[in-house]
Write an enzyme that holds these catalytic residues in place. Structure first.
Site, PDB file in Angstrom:
ATOM      1  N   HIS A  49      54.248  69.938 112.313  1.00 33.93           N
ATOM      2  CA  HIS A  49      54.776  69.496 111.168  1.00 33.93           C
ATOM      3  C   HIS A  49      56.131  69.673 110.916  1.00 33.93           C
ATOM      4  CE1 HIS A  49      54.463  68.680 106.954  1.00 33.93           C
ATOM      5  NE2 HIS A  49      53.348  69.398 106.588  1.00 33.93           N
ATOM      6  N   LYS A 102      39.024  57.906 111.215  1.00 33.26           N
ATOM      7  CA  LYS A 102      38.195  57.953 112.286  1.00 33.26           C
ATOM      8  C   LYS A 102      38.967  57.550 113.509  1.00 33.26           C
ATOM      9  CE  LYS A 102      34.131  56.806 109.625  1.00 33.26           C
ATOM     10  NZ  LYS A 102      34.268  55.667 108.898  1.00 33.26           N
TER      11      LYS A 102
END
Lengths: 426, 311, 181
Positions: B134, B82
């Protein structure tokens, strides 16, 4: 403190130096002073302006006093040269009833550093569906004239039309936060080449411009006053310019940060630059500056939006939108607009004081410095400079994107109702 | 360099050094050596705030082959995912003495925040951040292309690579575009206009909406995984239509040059963006990509962590 | 800077080491030479050539990169990996002669023994160096030494070879002791 205050050798809007004497909250003399029992401020080299009025301030009280209170916000305002601020309605509870706006007004008066004018919510709970108690707020002791769901857009065109029509009965204005919600779901930053590269969800300019266009047409149809909050795009500027050329009753504001910063700052992923509406491109910045000069944009408003550290010390996507601005507004506007000679002192007085007071119908504010007028005065040093230090802000929050930056032009003193509410170094 | 956050931080020469190091390390592995003492005494934390079994296992295997101690910290569903306590988590890892944190996170820029927050002294290796980048995937893709189509020391000049699919939401695409261009390749993106970022023009790539026209010209095609939920967000009308226009099947694969490679970062949606027939064909290097991933990640860990100690 | 070995000195040293290898190893066909990159590998190929010239015996020769086995990886910046080339004959059961340019602390040779262990299990391992400059930190000694060169810790030994540096020469420079670590 003696009852009389004298600004010695101050230049009013760049004119030849004079002495300005202040007594009982009014300007009592402009010319050659002779008071002997007065508190004298040597203002040689300084410029006096009508006291600054902010039409867009988040003071957070009631409900989010961990980020700002009316007291700390008032102090920050005074340090920034402001004598009046407009407390946005997105508090907890929302300022959508007479009781809440009166409370905010009263707390502000008791603190006494600036006039705190509450802004009323357009819709109950800022939810966009039902009109709030607009009439009660207007006729309350707070005498609200500016209504806004800021933070949210009044997106429903029918609700917007009704609100525009309804506030006409007491000469109110709807200040619209122009943001088409479907086009900006989960949006994080300006949609463009930077957002594409950073993989942050884009916030298209058209989401702002389409609402501006719609509301200008609506306001014109019902002959109501519309104010566009924080314009950020060239397209928005051009729509407003067109509307003004048609004689439509629209006013618009720009924030200091949108006059200076661009979406490239997001490349740091530091959410100190995360703000709603988002920072745009250099081309937009150039358009905003030109619009502020040619009158398309009427005023500078801070959109001072304090947030606690934890709401910014996290990932960009999880961070809060907003930046504090009261204490840096003048220096940024001076550096970006005035220092180059592009903007005159008269125009600066208009965008920082006279025009915002007129839009808000703040009767005692935004007046030229003349004998007999209320003594709301901001004294600035055009030769001075500031280096922003977030740890030295009067605001309760630290979320300034300008930390460590140097700006030309400094607020030296603020006089509110004849009282010295801020003097540099004190 | 201490952190691997974005391909844009790598010079061309350093990118090539990572690839040549990976090349040497893969030869060491092929010689039968399973374990090297290189990172003995170093602690590597896999902090995964988002599921990705294959990337985590790949980094874990790489770290273990270099004798590092590996701590797996799967934070999905916890406060980390979160985003409320990236700082707290970082300080915990610092207290544990992490020499490197491999971070997978759903928020774009999370690795930058972790690295720039000055909460930890170790290296931060971005193992995928939101829809941003990535880098290790791009490096292993370039390594795979290099092994098949180039001199092992050389760059990818003269090669034409197509990246097909959900460019808009793909961190693999962003890192690959940066790296392939840095290494001299030409890149064409193939996708419906809804899945190409607005303002892609600054990327220095070609864009096409016609896969059949592009395939005969490429040396490798990188198929991206398509998320089925994009359909409900109106990016395309149906998965059937997506497959028909932008999926690769045997007939389409036959348009490619004989040496051309079919690549996929995985996990594949067989039958959606790639048919089983193509995925298992001789042109497909999907399984090899996984093996190469370990060598490339060993090279990354070696070059970013070894010797990176303040004492 | 002073020249410690000239081009001719280096040639003579390589020839002598080659003779000694042939003398010491009664079955030269069981010998494999592995040089430690970069200049150790160059010397290994020269020694193999020299043995071929002297005896007509072709000794398998290769290179062994020891970077990943170094014991100073924690404190030094990473360095690029070098090629490891193991000849087809391998090392299993053979006599492996490691070749390096300078023998100093002995730590490089320790790393090389570890690296060699990953490749296989030789019957025995010998060490040939062009220069032994002393200051050993580990119980390691060379079987074949081109030249013993007494040095202080304030000196550095620089080996130049034609293959890499354009000329053959060994020189000694004055430096601070810290730079030698």
């Amino acid at each position: 403190m003696s009852s009389k205050l004298v600004l010695k050798s101050v230049s009013i809007l760049g004119a030849a130096p004079v002495d300005v004497e202040i007594e009982k909250g009014l300007i009592s003399l402009i010319g050659k002073g002779n008071a002997s029992d007065a508190q004298v401020i040597d203002c040689a080299g300084f410029v006096a302006l009508p006291g600054f009025v902010d039409l867009h301030t988040h003071l957070r009280e009631p409900g989010r006093e961990n980020s700002e209170t009316i007291a700390t916000g008032s102090k920050a305002a005074a340090r920034g040269g402001y004598v009046a601020v407009s407390a946005m309605a997105n508090t907890l509870p929302v300022a959508d009833t007479a009781a809440i706006v009166e409370q905010v007004r009263n707390i502000g008066s008791n603190i006494g550093l600036v006039d705190v004018f509450p802004i009323g919510a357009v819709t109950k709970g800022l939810a966009g569906h039902e009109l709030s108690d607009i009439g009660s707020m207007a006729s309350s002791k707070a005498r609200v004239r500016v209504f806004s769901d800021d933070g949210n857009c009044v997106w429903d065109p029918l609700v917007m039309r009704r609100a525009l029509e309804y506030v006409k009965q007491f000469d109110g204005v709807i200040a619209q936060h122009a943001q088409e919600p479907r086009l900006t779901e989960k949006s994080q930053m300006n949609e463009g080449s930077i957002s594409a590269t950073l993989g942050l969800k884009g916030w298209p300019a058209v989401a702002e411009e389409s609402i501006i266009a719609r509301d200008i047409l609506l306001a014109n149809m019902v002959d109501a006053r519309l104010h566009i909050c924080h314009v950020t795009t060239r397209g928005g500027v051009e729509i407003i310019r067109w509307a003004k050329a048609q004689g439509m009753k629209v006013t618009a504001e720009v924030t200091p940060h949108h006059l200076l910063l661009t979406d490239e700052s997001a490349s740091t992923f530091d959410p100190i630059y995360k703000v709603n509406p988002p920072l745009r491109t250099q081309d937009d910045v150039n358009a905003l500056r030109a619009a502020l000069l040619d009158g398309t944009i009427d005023i500078v408003a801070t959109d001072h939006a304090p947030h606690p550290i934890e709401d910014k010390e996290c990932e960009w996507e999880n961070a809060a939108f907003g930046m504090v601005g009261l204490e840096t507004a003048f220096s940024i506007v001076y550096s970006t607009m005035v220092a180059s000679g592009a903007m005159s002192w008269d125009r600066l007085a208009s965008v920082m004081s006279i025009a915002p007071a007129a839009i808000g119908r703040y009767a005692n504010h935004g007046q030229h410095l003349e004998v007999g007028k209320p003594a709301h005065i901001t004294v600035v040093n055009p030769q001075g400079s500031i280096t922003v230090n977030r740890d030295e802000l009067a605001s309760k929050s630290r979320n300034t994107p300008f930390h460590g930056m140097n700006f030309q032009g400094a607020v030296v003193a603020t006089i509110f109702n004849g009282l010295l509410t801020h003097k540099v170094g004190e | 360099m201490r952190h691997l956050l974005s391909i844009s931080d790598l010079s061309r020469d350093f990118a090539l050094e990572i690839l040549s190091t990976a090349h040497e390390l893969s030869r060491v592995s092929e010689n039968g050596t399973k374990k090297l003492p290189t990172l003995r005494g170093k602690t590597v934390v896999n902090l995964f705030a988002e599921d990705s079994t294959r990337t985590r296992i790949s980094f874990e295997a790489a770290a273990k082959r270099l004798s590092a101690d590996v701590i797996n910290f799967s934070a999905k569903g916890s406060s980390v995912s979160k985003g409320e306590s990236l700082k707290d988590t970082a300080q915990t890892l610092q207290a544990l003495g992490a020499d490197a944190v491999i971070l997978r996170h759903p928020a774009s820029g999370a690795a930058h925040r972790l690295a720039q927050g000055r909460w930890i002294s170790g290296s931060v290796i971005n193992a995928g951040d939101g829809t941003h980048e990535h880098p290790s995937q791009a490096l292993l893709d370039a390594f795979t292309i290099q092994r098949h189509l180039c001199d092992s020391k050389g760059d990818l000049a003269g090669l034409h690579i197509a990246i097909v699919g959900d460019i808009l939401h793909s961190r693999v695409a962003r890192s690959n575009i940066l790296l392939l261009k840095k290494l001299g390749a030409t890149v064409t993106l193939v996708a419906p206009p809804t899945l190409i970022p607005f303002a892609w023009q600054s990327w220095g790539v070609e864009v096409s909406h016609d896969l059949d026209a592009v395939l005969p010209t490429v040396d490798a095609v990188i198929m991206l995984r398509i998320q089925k939920e994009r359909m409900s967000d109106l990016y395309f009308p149906s998965s059937r239509e997506y497959s028909a226009l932008f999926g690769i099947n045997a007939e389409r694969a036959s348009l490619m040059k004989s040496h051309a490679l079919v690549m996929h970062p995985g996990p594949m949606n067989r039958g959606l963006e790639i048919t089983a027939e193509v995925a298992d064909s001789s042109a497909s290097v999907v399984v090899e990509q996984v093996a190469n991933g370990v060598s490339v990640r060993m090279a990354i860990l070696y070059l970013f962590i070894a010797g990176n100690q303040e004492d | 800077m002073s020249v410690a070995l000239s081009s001719e000195d280096i040639s003579r040293a390589i020839t002598r080491i080659s003779h000694e290898i042939l003398e010491k190893n009664t079955d030269p066909t069981s010998v494999t030479i592995l040089g430690i990159p970069t200049r150790g590998a160059d010397l290994a190929y020269r020694i193999a050539q020299s043995i071929l010239d002297i005896s007509g015996i072709e000794i398998p020769v290769g290179a062994l990169d020891i970077t990943l086995h170094r014991d100073d990886l924690r404190i030094r910046p990473p360095r690029p990996l070098m090629d490891t080339v193991i000849p087809l004959a391998g090392v299993e059961g053979r006599t492996v002669i490691l070749v390096d340019d300078v023998l100093f602390s002995g730590r490089t040779i320790r790393s090389a023994l570890d690296a060699l262990g990953e490749v296989g299990r030789p019957a025995r391992v010998q060490l040939a160096v062009l220069v032994d400059r002393g200051h050993r930190e580990l119980p390691i000694r060379a079987d074949y030494v081109g030249k013993n060169l007494p040095t202080s810790l304030n000196q550095s030994v620089k080996v130049s070879l034609i293959e890499r540096d354009g000329a053959d020469e060994v020189s000694i420079d004055e430096v601070s002791a810290a730079e030698n670590l």
